[in-house]
Design a protein around this motif. Structure first.
Motif, PDB file in Angstrom:
ATOM      1  N   PRO A   5       0.844  -1.212   0.000  1.00 35.15           N
ATOM      2  CA  PRO A   5       0.000   0.000   0.000  1.00 35.15           C
ATOM      3  C   PRO A   5       0.874   1.255   0.000  1.00 35.15           C
ATOM      4  O   PRO A   5       1.939   1.285   0.587  1.00 35.15           O
ATOM      5  N   LYS A   6       0.392   2.247  -0.715  1.00 35.71           N
ATOM      6  CA  LYS A   6       1.104   3.520  -0.728  1.00 35.71           C
ATOM      7  C   LYS A   6       0.413   4.471   0.244  1.00 35.71           C
ATOM      8  O   LYS A   6      -0.791   4.677   0.155  1.00 35.71           O
ATOM      9  N   ILE A   7       1.186   5.028   1.104  1.00 38.00           N
ATOM     10  CA  ILE A   7       0.646   5.917   2.130  1.00 38.00           C
ATOM     11  C   ILE A   7       1.111   7.340   1.834  1.00 38.00           C
ATOM     12  O   ILE A   7       2.294   7.580   1.649  1.00 38.00           O
ATOM     13  N   VAL A   9       1.156  11.204   3.257  1.00 44.38           N
ATOM     14  CA  VAL A   9       1.048  11.937   4.510  1.00 44.38           C
ATOM     15  C   VAL A   9       0.907  13.425   4.185  1.00 44.38           C
ATOM     16  O   VAL A   9       1.730  13.987   3.474  1.00 44.38           O
TER      17      VAL A   9
END
Length: 142
Positions: A5-7, A9
């Motif tokens: 998964p790409k998070i 912020v």
């Protein structure tokens, strides 16, 4: 497909600043559009003079004085007192300075509305404004 998964912020402070600048930018655009469209409509409707110089007589004390208003087809060019005697200038020293104050405001706004009058010479201002108004009414009635 990737199982990683790409998070992303985001800092809340940066989002708030961005939204504030976007809202201010939109408000600025609306304000500029309103100002330019509104002024063009008012000037087109209000200003239609017969070019020339118009005068109006007034009496200061017992001495007759004339106010001369010079207009172009769409704007007020100049406002001045016709040859004023030395006795008038001596007896009424606020006359010329009051006229200069009114003239600057009228020429910059091209209107007799919302003219700021100081309280120290309100009578002089009222007499001058009446004479200027009379002369301008002659310019619009021709």
């Amino acid at each position: 497909m990737s199982d990683n998964p790409k998070i992303m912020v985001f800092q809340l402070k940066e989002l708030i600043y961005t939204l504030i600048f976007i809202v201010l930018g939109i408000l600025l655009i609306f304000l500029l559009v309103y100002m330019f469209l509104h002024n063009d409509d008012e000037e087109a409707a209000d200003t239609s003079y017969t070019p020339g110089t118009y005068s109006s007589a007034m009496t200061i004390g017992s001495i007759p004085v004339e106010v001369s208003v010079k207009v172009d087809s769409d704007r007020i060019i100049d406002i001045e007192l016709m040859p004023v005697e030395d006795t008038v200038e001596t007896m009424y020293p606020l006359l010329q300075s009051s006229l200069n104050n009114i003239k600057d405001q009228i020429i910059s706004s091209q209107s007799l509305e919302n003219i700021y009058l100081t309280s120290d010479s309100i009578y002089t201002y009222n007499v001058l404004m009446d004479a200027i108004s009379t002369a301008l009414s002659k310019a619009t009635s021709h």
